[in-house]
Scaffold this motif. Structure first.
Motif, PDB file in Angstrom:
ATOM      1  N   LEU A  36      26.284 -52.231   7.222  1.00  0.00           N
ATOM      2  CA  LEU A  36      26.265 -50.987   7.987  1.00  0.00           C
ATOM      3  C   LEU A  36      24.891 -50.725   8.588  1.00  0.00           C
ATOM      4  N   ALA A  37      23.840 -50.951   7.812  1.00  0.00           N
ATOM      5  CA  ALA A  37      22.486 -50.749   8.324  1.00  0.00           C
ATOM      6  C   ALA A  37      22.206 -51.689   9.492  1.00  0.00           C
ATOM      7  N   SER A  38      22.643 -52.941   9.388  1.00  0.00           N
ATOM      8  CA  SER A  38      22.428 -53.873  10.501  1.00  0.00           C
ATOM      9  C   SER A  38      23.245 -53.466  11.726  1.00  0.00           C
ATOM     10  N   ASP A  39      24.444 -52.947  11.533  1.00  0.00           N
ATOM     11  CA  ASP A  39      25.251 -52.455  12.656  1.00  0.00           C
ATOM     12  C   ASP A  39      24.563 -51.284  13.352  1.00  0.00           C
ATOM     13  N   TRP A  40      23.994 -50.370  12.577  1.00  0.00           N
ATOM     14  CA  TRP A  40      23.280 -49.230  13.166  1.00  0.00           C
ATOM     15  C   TRP A  40      22.063 -49.688  13.948  1.00  0.00           C
ATOM     16  N   VAL A  41      21.330 -50.674  13.420  1.00  0.00           N
ATOM     17  CA  VAL A  41      20.144 -51.190  14.123  1.00  0.00           C
ATOM     18  C   VAL A  41      20.567 -51.899  15.407  1.00  0.00           C
ATOM     19  N   LYS A  42      21.615 -52.733  15.330  1.00  0.00           N
ATOM     20  CA  LYS A  42      22.095 -53.431  16.527  1.00  0.00           C
ATOM     21  C   LYS A  42      22.573 -52.453  17.592  1.00  0.00           C
ATOM     22  N   ALA A  43      23.267 -51.402  17.178  1.00  0.00           N
ATOM     23  CA  ALA A  43      23.748 -50.405  18.132  1.00  0.00           C
ATOM     24  C   ALA A  43      22.587 -49.648  18.769  1.00  0.00           C
ATOM     25  N   LYS A  44      21.545 -49.406  17.996  1.00  0.00           N
ATOM     26  CA  LYS A  44      20.370 -48.703  18.530  1.00  0.00           C
ATOM     27  C   LYS A  44      19.626 -49.573  19.537  1.00  0.00           C
ATOM     28  N   LEU A  45      19.502 -50.867  19.239  1.00  0.00           N
ATOM     29  CA  LEU A  45      18.770 -51.769  20.120  1.00  0.00           C
ATOM     30  C   LEU A  45      19.567 -52.183  21.356  1.00  0.00           C
TER      31      LEU A  45
ATOM     32  N   GLY B 251      22.734 -50.890  22.336  1.00  0.00           N
ATOM     33  CA  GLY B 251      23.757 -49.962  22.808  1.00  0.00           C
ATOM     34  C   GLY B 251      25.085 -50.265  22.142  1.00  0.00           C
ATOM     35  N   ARG B 252      26.026 -49.399  22.363  1.00  0.00           N
ATOM     36  CA  ARG B 252      27.334 -49.579  21.740  1.00  0.00           C
ATOM     37  C   ARG B 252      28.176 -50.549  22.539  1.00  0.00           C
ATOM     38  N   ASP B 253      29.007 -51.296  21.848  1.00  0.00           N
ATOM     39  CA  ASP B 253      29.899 -52.243  22.496  1.00  0.00           C
ATOM     40  C   ASP B 253      31.187 -51.499  22.848  1.00  0.00           C
ATOM     41  N   VAL B 254      31.318 -51.146  24.102  1.00  0.00           N
ATOM     42  CA  VAL B 254      32.479 -50.381  24.550  1.00  0.00           C
ATOM     43  C   VAL B 254      33.370 -51.300  25.374  1.00  0.00           C
ATOM     44  N   VAL B 255      34.612 -51.367  25.004  1.00  0.00           N
ATOM     45  CA  VAL B 255      35.567 -52.199  25.712  1.00  0.00           C
ATOM     46  C   VAL B 255      36.652 -51.291  26.273  1.00  0.00           C
TER      47      VAL B 255
END
Length: 100
Positions: free
Chosen positions: A68-77, A79-83
């Motif tokens: 979860l922490a890595s997902d939050w960091v990836k989303a912050k760096l 952006g969100r993956d929107v499909v």
């Protein structure tokens, strides 16, 4: 109390007031409700941080917390993956009508 994540580093929190040492006064939470000592409200980044930390601590395994922490960091760096779903249709051919 109640917590809600509104996204984009925003959140809302509502907590009961303990009456004695009040940490909510220290972080600037305002009084809510008819009775001023009933509830405390908090909005914005502080409520978002409380929501995220509560969510993270409720996870049971260390691997879930790290994921979860890595997902939050990836989303912050990144952006969100929107499909967006796209409906692709093949052209419909009309069958020739035969007359009798």
């Amino acid at each position: 109390g109640s917590l809600i994540c509104l996204g984009s580093n925003n959140g809302m929190a509502q907590f009961p007031d303990s009456g004695k040492f009040n940490v909510w006064d220290a972080i600037g939470a305002s009084n809510l409700g008819a009775d001023a000592n009933d509830q405390r409200g908090l909005t914005g980044l502080p409520a978002f941080v409380i929501w995220r930390s509560t969510y993270w601590t409720k996870l049971l395994s260390t691997s879930s917390r790290l994921s979860l922490a890595s997902d939050w960091v990836k989303a912050k760096l990144n952006g969100r993956d929107v499909v967006e779903p796209v409906l692709k249709r093949a052209a419909t051919l009309k069958a020739p009508v035969e007359s009798f």
